[in-house]
Scaffold this motif. Structure first.
Motif, PDB file in Angstrom:
ATOM      1  N   LEU A  86     -24.939  20.773 -12.489  1.00 26.62           N
ATOM      2  CA  LEU A  86     -23.763  19.900 -12.498  1.00 26.62           C
ATOM      3  C   LEU A  86     -23.642  19.134 -13.808  1.00 26.62           C
ATOM      4  CD1 LEU A  86     -23.811  18.400  -8.879  1.00 26.62           C
ATOM      5  CD2 LEU A  86     -22.796  20.521  -9.687  1.00 26.62           C
ATOM      6  N   MET A  87     -24.768  18.680 -14.346  1.00 26.04           N
ATOM      7  CA  MET A  87     -24.712  17.953 -15.610  1.00 26.04           C
ATOM      8  C   MET A  87     -24.188  18.849 -16.732  1.00 26.04           C
ATOM      9  SD  MET A  87     -28.008  15.385 -15.664  1.00 26.04           S
ATOM     10  CE  MET A  87     -29.237  16.424 -14.884  1.00 26.04           C
ATOM     11  N   ARG A  92     -19.681  20.474 -20.300  1.00 24.43           N
ATOM     12  CA  ARG A  92     -18.713  21.484 -20.737  1.00 24.43           C
ATOM     13  C   ARG A  92     -17.283  20.973 -20.559  1.00 24.43           C
ATOM     14  NH1 ARG A  92     -19.154  26.747 -17.667  1.00 24.43           N
ATOM     15  NH2 ARG A  92     -17.281  27.116 -18.879  1.00 24.43           N
ATOM     16  N   HIS A  93     -17.056  20.278 -19.451  1.00 25.60           N
ATOM     17  CA  HIS A  93     -15.716  19.741 -19.184  1.00 25.60           C
ATOM     18  C   HIS A  93     -15.320  18.716 -20.245  1.00 25.60           C
ATOM     19  CE1 HIS A  93     -12.232  18.263 -17.057  1.00 25.60           C
ATOM     20  NE2 HIS A  93     -12.763  17.055 -16.938  1.00 25.60           N
ATOM     21  N   THR A  94     -16.251  17.843 -20.633  1.00 19.35           N
ATOM     22  CA  THR A  94     -15.908  16.798 -21.600  1.00 19.35           C
ATOM     23  C   THR A  94     -15.696  17.359 -23.009  1.00 19.35           C
ATOM     24  OG1 THR A  94     -18.226  16.304 -22.160  1.00 19.35           O
ATOM     25  CG2 THR A  94     -17.264  15.092 -20.311  1.00 19.35           C
ATOM     26  N   TYR A  95     -16.215  18.531 -23.276  1.00 23.46           N
ATOM     27  CA  TYR A  95     -16.151  19.107 -24.624  1.00 23.46           C
ATOM     28  C   TYR A  95     -14.717  19.231 -25.125  1.00 23.46           C
ATOM     29  CZ  TYR A  95     -17.501  22.180 -28.502  1.00 23.46           C
ATOM     30  OH  TYR A  95     -17.714  22.725 -29.751  1.00 23.46           O
ATOM     31  N   ASP A  96     -13.782  19.506 -24.218  1.00 27.18           N
ATOM     32  CA  ASP A  96     -12.381  19.706 -24.603  1.00 27.18           C
ATOM     33  C   ASP A  96     -11.506  18.488 -24.350  1.00 27.18           C
ATOM     34  OD1 ASP A  96     -12.718  22.409 -25.420  1.00 27.18           O
ATOM     35  OD2 ASP A  96     -12.729  23.033 -23.320  1.00 27.18           O
ATOM     36  N   GLN A  97     -12.123  17.374 -23.933  1.00 31.22           N
ATOM     37  CA  GLN A  97     -11.346  16.198 -23.564  1.00 31.22           C
ATOM     38  C   GLN A  97     -11.378  15.148 -24.679  1.00 31.22           C
ATOM     39  OE1 GLN A  97      -9.647  16.266 -20.623  1.00 31.22           O
ATOM     40  NE2 GLN A  97     -10.508  18.313 -20.259  1.00 31.22           N
ATOM     41  N   GLU A  98     -10.455  14.198 -24.588  1.00 33.56           N
ATOM     42  CA  GLU A  98     -10.410  13.074 -25.534  1.00 33.56           C
ATOM     43  C   GLU A  98     -11.648  12.195 -25.334  1.00 33.56           C
ATOM     44  OE1 GLU A  98     -10.226  10.238 -27.934  1.00 33.56           O
ATOM     45  OE2 GLU A  98      -8.615  11.734 -28.136  1.00 33.56           O
ATOM     46  N   ARG A 105     -15.553   8.822 -20.389  1.00 38.93           N
ATOM     47  CA  ARG A 105     -16.567   7.779 -20.211  1.00 38.93           C
ATOM     48  C   ARG A 105     -17.151   7.822 -18.806  1.00 38.93           C
ATOM     49  NH1 ARG A 105     -15.034   2.513 -20.407  1.00 38.93           N
ATOM     50  NH2 ARG A 105     -12.800   2.887 -20.601  1.00 38.93           N
ATOM     51  N   TYR A 106     -16.308   8.087 -17.806  1.00 33.96           N
ATOM     52  CA  TYR A 106     -16.865   8.169 -16.462  1.00 33.96           C
ATOM     53  C   TYR A 106     -17.708   9.426 -16.293  1.00 33.96           C
ATOM     54  CZ  TYR A 106     -18.054   8.314 -11.732  1.00 33.96           C
ATOM     55  OH  TYR A 106     -18.845   8.372 -10.616  1.00 33.96           O
ATOM     56  N   ALA A 107     -17.281  10.559 -16.869  1.00 36.88           N
ATOM     57  CA  ALA A 107     -18.092  11.773 -16.793  1.00 36.88           C
ATOM     58  C   ALA A 107     -19.479  11.522 -17.369  1.00 36.88           C
ATOM     59  CB  ALA A 107     -17.403  12.923 -17.536  1.00 36.88           C
ATOM     60  N   LEU A 108     -19.559  10.817 -18.495  1.00 37.20           N
ATOM     61  CA  LEU A 108     -20.850  10.514 -19.101  1.00 37.20           C
ATOM     62  C   LEU A 108     -21.645   9.535 -18.232  1.00 37.20           C
ATOM     63  CD1 LEU A 108     -19.727  10.214 -22.831  1.00 37.20           C
ATOM     64  CD2 LEU A 108     -20.877  12.144 -21.730  1.00 37.20           C
ATOM     65  N   THR A 109     -20.949   8.612 -17.580  1.00 40.98           N
ATOM     66  CA  THR A 109     -21.605   7.694 -16.642  1.00 40.98           C
ATOM     67  C   THR A 109     -22.201   8.470 -15.477  1.00 40.98           C
ATOM     68  OG1 THR A 109     -20.090   5.899 -17.228  1.00 40.98           O
ATOM     69  CG2 THR A 109     -21.254   5.693 -15.128  1.00 40.98           C
ATOM     70  N   GLU A 110     -21.446   9.447 -14.973  1.00 43.15           N
ATOM     71  CA  GLU A 110     -21.944  10.264 -13.870  1.00 43.15           C
ATOM     72  C   GLU A 110     -23.152  11.079 -14.295  1.00 43.15           C
ATOM     73  OE1 GLU A 110     -20.553  13.907 -10.935  1.00 43.15           O
ATOM     74  OE2 GLU A 110     -19.061  12.445 -11.574  1.00 43.15           O
ATOM     75  N   ILE A 111     -23.124  11.610 -15.505  1.00 43.03           N
ATOM     76  CA  ILE A 111     -24.277  12.365 -15.996  1.00 43.03           C
ATOM     77  C   ILE A 111     -25.515  11.476 -16.044  1.00 43.03           C
ATOM     78  CG2 ILE A 111     -25.230  13.523 -18.044  1.00 43.03           C
ATOM     79  CD1 ILE A 111     -22.283  14.523 -18.531  1.00 43.03           C
ATOM     80  N   THR A 157     -15.455  22.665  -7.979  1.00 42.13           N
ATOM     81  CA  THR A 157     -15.713  23.226  -6.652  1.00 42.13           C
ATOM     82  C   THR A 157     -17.209  23.276  -6.381  1.00 42.13           C
ATOM     83  OG1 THR A 157     -13.711  24.582  -6.752  1.00 42.13           O
ATOM     84  CG2 THR A 157     -15.401  25.255  -5.176  1.00 42.13           C
ATOM     85  N   GLY A 158     -17.989  23.781  -7.341  1.00 41.71           N
ATOM     86  CA  GLY A 158     -19.434  23.833  -7.181  1.00 41.71           C
ATOM     87  C   GLY A 158     -20.045  22.458  -7.059  1.00 41.71           C
ATOM     88  N   THR A 159     -19.519  21.510  -7.823  1.00 43.58           N
ATOM     89  CA  THR A 159     -20.001  20.130  -7.743  1.00 43.58           C
ATOM     90  C   THR A 159     -19.857  19.591  -6.329  1.00 43.58           C
ATOM     91  OG1 THR A 159     -19.485  19.663 -10.067  1.00 43.58           O
ATOM     92  CG2 THR A 159     -19.579  17.780  -8.564  1.00 43.58           C
ATOM     93  N   LEU A 160     -18.685  19.787  -5.746  1.00 36.33           N
ATOM     94  CA  LEU A 160     -18.438  19.262  -4.397  1.00 36.33           C
ATOM     95  C   LEU A 160     -19.300  19.963  -3.356  1.00 36.33           C
ATOM     96  CD1 LEU A 160     -14.577  18.816  -4.611  1.00 36.33           C
ATOM     97  CD2 LEU A 160     -16.265  16.994  -4.314  1.00 36.33           C
ATOM     98  N   LEU A 161     -19.500  21.264  -3.510  1.00 43.77           N
ATOM     99  CA  LEU A 161     -20.349  21.988  -2.564  1.00 43.77           C
ATOM    100  C   LEU A 161     -21.767  21.422  -2.566  1.00 43.77           C
ATOM    101  CD1 LEU A 161     -19.162  25.650  -3.195  1.00 43.77           C
ATOM    102  CD2 LEU A 161     -19.239  24.526  -0.960  1.00 43.77           C
ATOM    103  N   ALA A 162     -22.302  21.203  -3.743  1.00 44.84           N
ATOM    104  CA  ALA A 162     -23.674  20.700  -3.834  1.00 44.84           C
ATOM    105  C   ALA A 162     -23.782  19.271  -3.332  1.00 44.84           C
ATOM    106  CB  ALA A 162     -24.158  20.799  -5.281  1.00 44.84           C
TER     107      ALA A 162
END
Length: 297
Positions: A86-87, A92-98, A105-111, A157-162
């Motif tokens: 998941l991390m 990978r998701h943040t790579y293309d984001q502002e 910032r929240y994605a990095l907080t979640e990581i 989807t995989g994140t939610l399943l796990a």
């Protein structure tokens, strides 16, 4: 900024505020030195894979508790595997984001949360004194493929399943006074912090299922069904049965034949499957694959 981005930013700001108020340091907040209490379970017995099977009825009370210890160790070990995947998907998701957005910032907080969870799970396995239960070689390779080629909606989807299946089980665990206090508190911390992760993933997946190209949505439906099969079978390693003196082949057959176990898995995923139905995850031929996972009725 368009409406989708405004909505995404508002969600992230709320989650960042919640993270600032309700985040934990398991190394400091849990009593890792306290001994386990004699006669207490490590997991509610109703969630143990062999519960209410003929094999379970032949087991001694001590053997049943010991199986609960090894099954929690399997869940924690596999949890580290899940969190590692998941991390990587989030990065990978943040790579293309502002990078200055609240969403990133929240994605990095979640990581950062997931890093602490992985350390917490690993420390719990060490404390329980069990082997480290790893996924099968096949599932390990499938996990590597998923984190490498997953679509953006497939990642969420995989994140939610796990997260949601274990979240349901842990919500039954942490208030249960039959359970060892350390394990109950590990579950409590994970539930509080994962509630934010689940909201983030649900809202982003809903956006993605509205805006992603058709081919990407079709691939997500199929790859999600395959991920569901991998996750549901990986939770409990067959090695746990040998560790408590059971024949692994007989125990695996007993767990697979158990109506109670089948009901537990369906209930653990019910809320998530309802959400997936709502956003169109099961359209087309993918429904059969999802049903084969044992998570969709």
């Amino acid at each position: 900024m368009d409406a989708v981005l405004i909505d995404r930013e508002k969600t992230a700001e709320r989650l960042l505020a919640a993270s600032a108020k309700h985040s934990f340091d398991p190394d400091a907040e849990l009593d890792w030195d306290a001994p386990f209490e004699e006669g207490k379970w490590f997991w509610p017995p109703e969630l143990v894979s062999l519960y209410d099977t003929p094999l379970w009825r032949r087991m001694s009370p001590e053997q049943r508790i010991e199986l609960s210890r090894h099954e929690v160790a399997s869940l924690c070990s596999i949890g580290v595997w899940f969190e590692t995947i998941l991390m990587q998907l989030l990065l990978r998701h943040t790579y293309d984001q502002e990078p200055t957005s609240a969403h990133v910032r929240y994605a990095l907080t979640e990581i950062a949360d997931e890093c602490r969870h992985s350390k917490m799970f690993a420390r719990a396995v060490t404390k329980m004194g069990t082997p480290t239960y790893r996924p099968s070689r096949l599932d390990h390779l499938l996990g590597r493929a998923m984190k490498t080629v997953s679509t953006t909606p497939g990642s969420f989807t995989g994140t939610l399943l796990a997260e949601e299946i274990l979240d349901w089980m842990q919500r039954l665990t942490f208030p249960d006074e039959r359970v060892q206090p350390l394990i109950a508190n590990v579950a409590r911390i994970h539930v509080v912090e994962e509630s934010r992760h689940i909201r983030y993933a649900r809202e982003e997946l809903r956006r993605q299922m509205r805006s992603a190209p058709r081919w990407e949505i079709a691939l997500t439906r199929t790859s999600g069904g395959q991920a569901a099969r991998v996750i549901s079978r990986a939770l409990i390693s067959p090695r746990v049965y040998a560790e408590v003196g059971l024949d692994p082949d007989e125990a695996v057959r007993a767990a697979r034949a158990s109506e109670h176990r089948r009901d537990v898995m369906l209930r653990s995923a019910k809320r998530l499957m309802d959400f997936f139905e709502e956003i169109g995850m099961f359209e087309g031929p993918s429904r059969r694959l999802w049903k084969a996972s044992g998570l969709l009725a």
